[in-house]
Design a protein around this motif. Structure first.
Motif, PDB file in Angstrom:
ATOM      1  N   ILE A 176      -2.318  18.950  -4.758  1.00 31.35           N
ATOM      2  CA  ILE A 176      -2.768  17.580  -5.006  1.00 31.35           C
ATOM      3  C   ILE A 176      -2.139  16.656  -3.973  1.00 31.35           C
ATOM      4  N   SER A 177      -2.944  15.782  -3.402  1.00 28.01           N
ATOM      5  CA  SER A 177      -2.474  14.685  -2.560  1.00 28.01           C
ATOM      6  C   SER A 177      -2.584  13.438  -3.413  1.00 28.01           C
ATOM      7  N   CYS A 178      -1.468  12.764  -3.626  1.00 28.36           N
ATOM      8  CA  CYS A 178      -1.430  11.629  -4.539  1.00 28.36           C
ATOM      9  C   CYS A 178      -1.047  10.357  -3.793  1.00 28.36           C
ATOM     10  N   LEU A 179      -1.973   9.421  -3.710  1.00 26.92           N
ATOM     11  CA  LEU A 179      -1.700   8.140  -3.067  1.00 26.92           C
ATOM     12  C   LEU A 179      -0.737   7.341  -3.930  1.00 26.92           C
ATOM     13  N   THR A 180       0.350   6.896  -3.326  1.00 26.64           N
ATOM     14  CA  THR A 180       1.356   6.146  -4.077  1.00 26.64           C
ATOM     15  C   THR A 180       1.493   4.698  -3.616  1.00 26.64           C
ATOM     16  N   ASP A 181       0.779   4.297  -2.575  1.00 25.25           N
ATOM     17  CA  ASP A 181       0.847   2.904  -2.123  1.00 25.25           C
ATOM     18  C   ASP A 181       0.180   2.015  -3.165  1.00 25.25           C
ATOM     19  N   GLY A 182       0.904   0.998  -3.627  1.00 26.90           N
ATOM     20  CA  GLY A 182       0.371   0.107  -4.645  1.00 26.90           C
ATOM     21  C   GLY A 182      -0.527  -0.996  -4.123  1.00 26.90           C
ATOM     22  N   PRO A 183      -0.030  -1.830  -3.206  1.00 27.30           N
ATOM     23  CA  PRO A 183      -0.802  -3.007  -2.810  1.00 27.30           C
ATOM     24  C   PRO A 183      -2.185  -2.713  -2.216  1.00 27.30           C
ATOM     25  N   PHE A 184      -2.310  -1.677  -1.432  1.00 33.87           N
ATOM     26  CA  PHE A 184      -3.565  -1.419  -0.733  1.00 33.87           C
ATOM     27  C   PHE A 184      -4.417  -0.325  -1.377  1.00 33.87           C
ATOM     28  N   PHE A 185      -3.772   0.590  -2.109  1.00 35.71           N
ATOM     29  CA  PHE A 185      -4.500   1.733  -2.668  1.00 35.71           C
ATOM     30  C   PHE A 185      -4.382   1.855  -4.191  1.00 35.71           C
ATOM     31  N   GLY A 186      -3.672   0.935  -4.827  1.00 34.65           N
ATOM     32  CA  GLY A 186      -3.566   0.950  -6.284  1.00 34.65           C
ATOM     33  C   GLY A 186      -2.744   2.102  -6.830  1.00 34.65           C
ATOM     34  N   GLY A 187      -1.943   2.728  -5.978  1.00 35.20           N
ATOM     35  CA  GLY A 187      -1.150   3.874  -6.397  1.00 35.20           C
ATOM     36  C   GLY A 187       0.193   3.465  -6.977  1.00 35.20           C
ATOM     37  N   SER A 188       0.944   4.470  -7.370  1.00 42.54           N
ATOM     38  CA  SER A 188       2.280   4.263  -7.914  1.00 42.54           C
ATOM     39  C   SER A 188       3.084   5.538  -7.707  1.00 42.54           C
ATOM     40  N   LEU A 189       4.352   5.370  -7.392  1.00 42.06           N
ATOM     41  CA  LEU A 189       5.233   6.534  -7.234  1.00 42.06           C
ATOM     42  C   LEU A 189       5.322   7.322  -8.541  1.00 42.06           C
ATOM     43  N   SER A 190       5.160   6.655  -9.660  1.00 40.56           N
ATOM     44  CA  SER A 190       5.228   7.326 -10.962  1.00 40.56           C
ATOM     45  C   SER A 190       4.103   8.340 -11.157  1.00 40.56           C
TER      46      SER A 190
END
Length: 163
Positions: free
Chosen positions: A104-118
């Motif tokens: 799995i590739s998990c996007l964690t960038d919040g501001p631009f991709f809506g991701g989260s490290l959690s």
């Protein structure tokens, strides 16, 4: 829409500010202690290079909520008006696992991709596959942060790095 180079420059500048704030809140010694207590990483390399008579291609499936150019991938991924967050990366990960994805590739960038490290921890709790943190890595501190969060691998974007 601005050219990609300008958008990437904007993302990198924002990421450097974000990382500086997170570094001030969590010193390296704290990250090192978390990594020392972490479970061993899952073998990302082995997962994506597996070859059997029936599996000739290993798929790295991506969990992506939104993008700067396209917006929200699905309307259902948007935060609700009442402030609750309906996004469930673990449900997506289970579907990918059932479909035969290798990692799995998990996007964690919040501001631009809506991701989260959690999301990394949530995905790893849901499936046995290795999880790659996909973000804009601009500081070696983020490598420690990634491992402390449970990432088994990280994506390095050459354009974001200096020698």
């Amino acid at each position: 829409m601005p050219p990609m180079a300008n958008a990437l420059d904007e993302i990198i500048a924002a990421k450097k500010d974000e990382v500086a704030a997170r570094k001030a809140a969590k010193p390296m010694a704290e990250l090192e202690a978390e990594v020392a207590q972490a479970e061993p990483p899952r073998n990302f390399f082995s997962a994506v290079t597996r070859h059997t008579p029936t599996e000739r291609t290993a798929v790295i499936a991506e969990i992506k909520r939104k993008s700067p150019s396209a917006g929200w991938i699905r309307e259902a991924y948007k935060p609700r008006a009442d402030g609750t967050d309906p996004f469930e990366p673990e449900v997506i990960a289970r579907r990918y696992h059932a479909a035969g994805a290798a990692a799995i590739s998990c996007l964690t960038d919040g501001p631009f991709f809506g991701g989260s490290l959690s999301y990394i921890e949530r995905v790893k709790a849901a499936v046995p596959m290795p999880v790659l943190r996909k973000d804009f890595i601009v500081d070696q501190w983020q490598l420690w942060e990634s491992r402390a969060a449970g990432a088994d691998a990280v994506l390095l974007i050459a354009e974001c790095l200096t020698e």
